[in-house]
Design an enzyme around this catalytic site. Structure first.
Site, mmCIF file in Angstrom:
data_model
loop_
_atom_site.group_PDB
_atom_site.id
_atom_site.type_symbol
_atom_site.label_atom_id
_atom_site.label_comp_id
_atom_site.label_asym_id
_atom_site.label_seq_id
_atom_site.Cartn_x
_atom_site.Cartn_y
_atom_site.Cartn_z
ATOM 1 N N ARG A 84 44.767 56.495 36.188
ATOM 2 C CA ARG A 84 44.119 55.295 36.728
ATOM 3 C C ARG A 84 44.700 54.070 36.036
ATOM 4 N NH1 ARG A 84 38.473 52.363 35.486
ATOM 5 N NH2 ARG A 84 38.881 50.689 36.961
ATOM 6 N N HIS A 129 41.408 44.177 38.160
ATOM 7 C CA HIS A 129 40.678 44.442 36.915
ATOM 8 C C HIS A 129 40.620 43.128 36.114
ATOM 9 C CE1 HIS A 129 39.511 47.886 33.976
ATOM 10 N NE2 HIS A 129 39.251 46.765 33.327
ATOM 11 N N GLU A 174 34.249 46.965 37.843
ATOM 12 C CA GLU A 174 33.051 46.435 37.174
ATOM 13 C C GLU A 174 32.777 44.969 37.478
ATOM 14 O OE1 GLU A 174 33.212 46.988 32.957
ATOM 15 O OE2 GLU A 174 33.065 49.160 33.084
ATOM 16 N N ASN A 314 31.378 54.095 35.876
ATOM 17 C CA ASN A 314 31.692 54.014 34.446
ATOM 18 C C ASN A 314 30.409 54.138 33.639
ATOM 19 O OD1 ASN A 314 34.228 53.370 35.382
ATOM 20 N ND2 ASN A 314 34.231 51.264 34.593
ATOM 21 N N TYR A 316 29.097 54.231 29.515
ATOM 22 C CA TYR A 316 29.402 54.176 28.082
ATOM 23 C C TYR A 316 28.204 54.469 27.187
ATOM 24 C CZ TYR A 316 34.077 52.388 28.949
ATOM 25 O OH TYR A 316 35.380 52.277 29.346
ATOM 26 N N GLU A 386 35.431 55.737 34.134
ATOM 27 C CA GLU A 386 35.573 55.412 32.711
ATOM 28 C C GLU A 386 34.444 56.052 31.925
ATOM 29 O OE1 GLU A 386 35.967 51.242 31.576
ATOM 30 O OE2 GLU A 386 37.205 50.854 33.338
HETATM 31 C C1 GBH Z 1 34.900 48.559 30.390
HETATM 32 O O1 GBH Z 1 33.808 47.687 30.340
HETATM 33 C C2 GBH Z 1 36.110 47.881 30.972
HETATM 34 O O2 GBH Z 1 36.318 48.265 32.321
HETATM 35 C C3 GBH Z 1 37.380 48.099 30.189
HETATM 36 O O3 GBH Z 1 38.358 47.184 30.585
HETATM 37 C C4 GBH Z 1 37.087 48.018 28.710
HETATM 38 O O4 GBH Z 1 38.244 48.111 27.927
HETATM 39 C C5 GBH Z 1 36.151 49.155 28.375
HETATM 40 O O5 GBH Z 1 34.994 49.093 29.137
HETATM 41 C C6 GBH Z 1 35.724 49.195 26.913
HETATM 42 O O6 GBH Z 1 34.942 48.075 26.595
HETATM 43 O O7 GBH Z 1 30.858 42.625 22.764
HETATM 44 O O8 GBH Z 1 28.469 42.949 22.705
HETATM 45 O O9 GBH Z 1 29.388 41.181 24.068
HETATM 46 C C7 GBH Z 1 32.595 48.245 29.852
HETATM 47 C C8 GBH Z 1 31.484 47.210 29.867
HETATM 48 C C9 GBH Z 1 31.175 44.989 29.113
HETATM 49 C C10 GBH Z 1 31.012 46.748 27.581
HETATM 50 C C11 GBH Z 1 31.391 44.003 27.972
HETATM 51 C C12 GBH Z 1 31.199 45.781 26.436
HETATM 52 C C13 GBH Z 1 30.833 43.514 25.685
HETATM 53 C C14 GBH Z 1 29.600 43.621 24.836
HETATM 54 N N1 GBH Z 1 31.681 46.287 28.759
HETATM 55 N N2 GBH Z 1 30.705 44.472 26.791
HETATM 56 S S1 GBH Z 1 29.585 42.511 23.520
#
Ligand code: GBH
Length: 484
Positions: A84, A129, A174, A314, A316, A386
Site C-alpha cells: 500500500r 494521503h 483518513e 485503520n 491504532y 493500517e
Molecule cells: C495514521 O494516522 C496516518 O495515516 C499515517 O500517515 C501515520 O503515519 C500513522 O497513522 C501513524 O501516526 O500527536 O497527540 O496530536 C493515525 C491517526 C492522527 C494518530 C494524528 C496521531 C496525532 C496525535 N493519527 N494523531 S497527537
C-alpha cells in the site's frame, strides 16, 4: 491444560491478504526535483519548522523516489501479497490541475507499479494521503467545496494512467485526521485552527470528493479495469469510562465524530443523526442562524451513499470516554469540534504507552472497533489498511511491536471467527520508519529501520519484520487461545 491452550495456534482464512504501507510525503523525498510541484506539507514544514519536531521535513525522507526498488524487495521478502503506497498529487500534477501533467512523475509510478506486478505483488494505491498541491490551498483547500471537482479530475486521470495495474484503489486516507489536525487544531498542514467550522467544511468537501471519484470509476473504468474502490477511515476506539448510560453514549459519540462522520454518509446516508442534532443545537445556543455542520442536498446524500466496494479501516488505539462536566455552560462560549462532540478521554494505567504519546497497546479495542463498523455500516467487506506501533528510531529489537502485532492479530482472528466480521486483509503501518508528520523523525512505525543520517538512507529490518514474515508464511498465529 492451560499451557497447551495458551499456545493455541489459529490460522487466517485461505486467501487472506497481507501487506505493509507507506505514504508519498512520508517516504518519497525528491520534493522539488523531476518536475514535482509544491504541496501543503512542503510549504508547511518549510514555513513553520517550529511546528515540526526538530524542524525537520520530508524533503529527502526515506528517499523512496530513488530507492523504490529496495522497498519492493522488502515487501517481497516479507512474503506480503501487496504494497500500500500513495500517489503524490503534485508530482503528477504540479499545479494540481490536469492541464499540465508531469511525465517524470507519471513514469515513476508506472515503474513502481510494473515492478510490483513483475514480482507478483498487488499494488494498493492511495490516491490522496494529505499532500494537497499548494495552488489548490490558495483557493481555500478542503474548506472550499470546489476542491472536490479538482480531486475528481485528478482521480480520474490516475485511473486512466495507472488503472490497468490496480485492483485496489483508495480515494482518501483518513479524512478525519486531515480535517481535524489540518483544519481543527492546526498541528498538521495547512495549519488552520477552526475546529468548529473548517473541520466540518473539510469533511463535507472530502466526502463529495470521494463520491465523485467513486462515480467516475463506475461510469468510465469499472467495465474495463474491474478494480475495487474504497476509502480509508480511522477512529480512536472509545470504551465507556463507567457502565453508566451517559458514559456509553459519550463513548459512542467519540466514534461517531470520526468513523461515523465519514462512514455514515457512505454506508447509510447523510451524517450520523447524533452529529446533525448536536451541532445544530449547539450552533443555535451560540447564536448562529444555521448549523455549523454543512448540510447535504438530497442529491448529494444520494451521490455519496453507496460509494464503496470495501471499507479501508485503520486502527491504532483506544481511550475511555466520558462527557464533559458542565458542557451546557461551556458550549455557550466555545465553538469547537471537541465541545460539539462532548467527550473527555482518559487511559488505563495498565496500558503500555508507545514512543508516540497518543498510542497505547489496547488490542481488544481493535475487535470492538471492527464490530462497531460491522454493526453500523451493514457488515461491509473490510481491508485493514493500517495498524502499527511507534518506538525509538534506533530500536531493532522491537519486542513491544511484536507484542502489539500478536495481540492485534489475535483480536482480528476473534473478530473474523467469533463475530463474523468480513475482514479480507491486514496491512501493517509502516513498511519502514518515515516522516511522522508533526513528530518528524522522533519516532518510528517501521518494520524496517531507516538510517536518516546516512545519505544512502540504509534500510535494516527489525525483529518484527521477521516475526510478521513467519506469520505470513504460515498464514497462522500462535498463542491465540479461543474456541469457536
Ligand atoms: C495514521 O494516522 C496516518 O495515516 C499515517 O500517515 C501515520 O503515519 C500513522 O497513522 C501513524 O501516526 O500527536 O497527540 O496530536 C493515525 C491517526 C492522527 C494518530 C494524528 C496521531 C496525532 C496525535 N493519527 N494523531 S497527537
Amino acid at each position: 491444560t492451560v499451557e497447551a491452550s495458551s499456545k493455541c495456534t489459529k490460522c487466517f482464512p485461505d486467501g487472506f491478504l497481507w501487506g505493509a504501507a507507506t505514504s508519498a510525503y512520508q517516504v518519497e523525498g525528491a520534493w522539488n526535483t523531476s518536475g514535482k510541484g509544491e504541496n501543503i506539507w512542503d510549504w508547511f514544514t518549510h514555513t513553520y519548522p517550529e511546528k515540526i519536531a526538530n524542524g525537520s521535513n520530508g524533503d529527502v525522507a526515506a528517499d523512496s523516489y530513488h530507492k523504490y526498488e529496495e522497498d519492493v524487495d522488502l515487501i517481497k521478502n516479507l512474503g506480503a501479497n501487496f504494497y500500500r503506497f500513495s500517489l503524490s498529487w503534485s508530482r503528477i500534477l504540479p499545479n494540481g490541475t490536469v492541464d499540465q501533467i508531469n511525465q517524470d512523475g507519471v513514469d515513476y509510478y508506472l515503474a513502481l507499479l510494473k515492478l510490483l506486478k513483475a514480482n507478483n505483488l498487488e499494488p494498493v494505491v492511495t490516491i490522496y494521503h494529505w499532500d494537497l498541491p499548494l495552488p489548490l490551498q490558495e483557493l481555500g483547500g478542503w474548506a472550499n467545496t470546489a476542491i472536490s471537482d479538482y480531486y475528481a479530475d485528478y482521480a480520474t486521470l490516475c485511473y486512466s494512467l495507472f488503472g490497468e495495474y490496480v485492483t485496489y484503489w483508495i480515494t482518501l486516507n483518513e479524512p478525519i485526521t486531515q480535517c481535524y489536525y489540518g483544519y481543527g487544531d492546526g498541528t498538521h498542514a495547512p495549519g488552520i485552527a477552526e475546529s468548529g467550522t473548517a473541520t466540518y467544511q473539510c469533511a463535507h468537501t472530502q466526502l463529495l470528493a470521494h463520491a465523485k471519484a467513486y462515480r467516475s470509476y463506475n461510469d468510465s473504468f469499472r467495465d474495463t479495469q474491474n478494480g475495487k474502490v474504497g476509502i480509508v477511515l480511522v477512529s480512536l476506539y472509545y470504551e465507556p469510562l463507567t457502565d453508566s448510560e451517559e458514559d456509553k453514549a459519550a463513548a459512542d459519540r467519540g466514534v461517531q465524530w470520526a468513523l461515523g462522520l465519514f462512514g455514515h454518509p457512505i454506508f447509510v446516508g447523510n451524517w450520523p443523526q447524533v452529529v446533525i442534532d448536536r451541532v445544530a443545537n449547539v450552533s443555535a445556543v451560540q447564536g448562529f442562524n444555521e448549523s455549523r455542520l454543512p448540510s447535504f442536498t438530497d442529491e448529494e446524500v444520494a451521490l455519496i451513499n453507496g460509494t464503496q466496494d470495501y471499507l479501508g479501516f485503520n486502527y491504532y488505539t483506544t481511550y475511555y470516554g466520558t462527557s464533559i462536566p458542565n458542557v451546557d455552560v461551556i458550549e455557550q462560549t466555545t465553538i469547537s469540534y471537541g465541545v460539539d462532540r462532548d467527550v473527555i478521554s482518559s487511559v488505563n494505567s495498565n496500558w503500555t504507552q508507545s514512543a508516540a504519546s497518543w498510542l497505547y497497546d489496547v488490542p481488544e479495542g481493535f475487535r470492538g472497533m471492527l464490530n462497531w463498523a460491522k454493526q453500523q455500516f451493514g457488515n461491509p467487506d473490510i481491508l485493514v489498511t493500517e495498524n502499527g506501533w511507534a518506538d525509538d528510531l534506533s530500536t531493532l529489537n522491537d519486542t513491544e511491536r511484536i507484542t502489539y502485532i500478536q495481540g492485534h492479530l489475535c483480536n482480528l482472528l476473534k473478530a473474523i471467527y467469533l463475530d463474523e466480521v468480513k475482514v479480507f486483509g491486514y496491512t501493517h503501518w509502516s513498511l519502514m520508519d518515515n516522516f511522522e508528520w508533526a513528530n518528524g523523525y522522533t519516532e518510528g512505525f517501521g518494520l524496517v529501520a531507516v538510517n536518516f543520517t546516512d545519505p544512502d538512507r540504509t534500510r535494516t529490518p527489525k525483529n518484527s519484520y521477521y516475526y510478521l514474515q513467519d506469520i505470513i508464511a504460515s498464514n497462522c498465529l500462535s498463542n491465540c487461545p479461543f474456541s469457536s
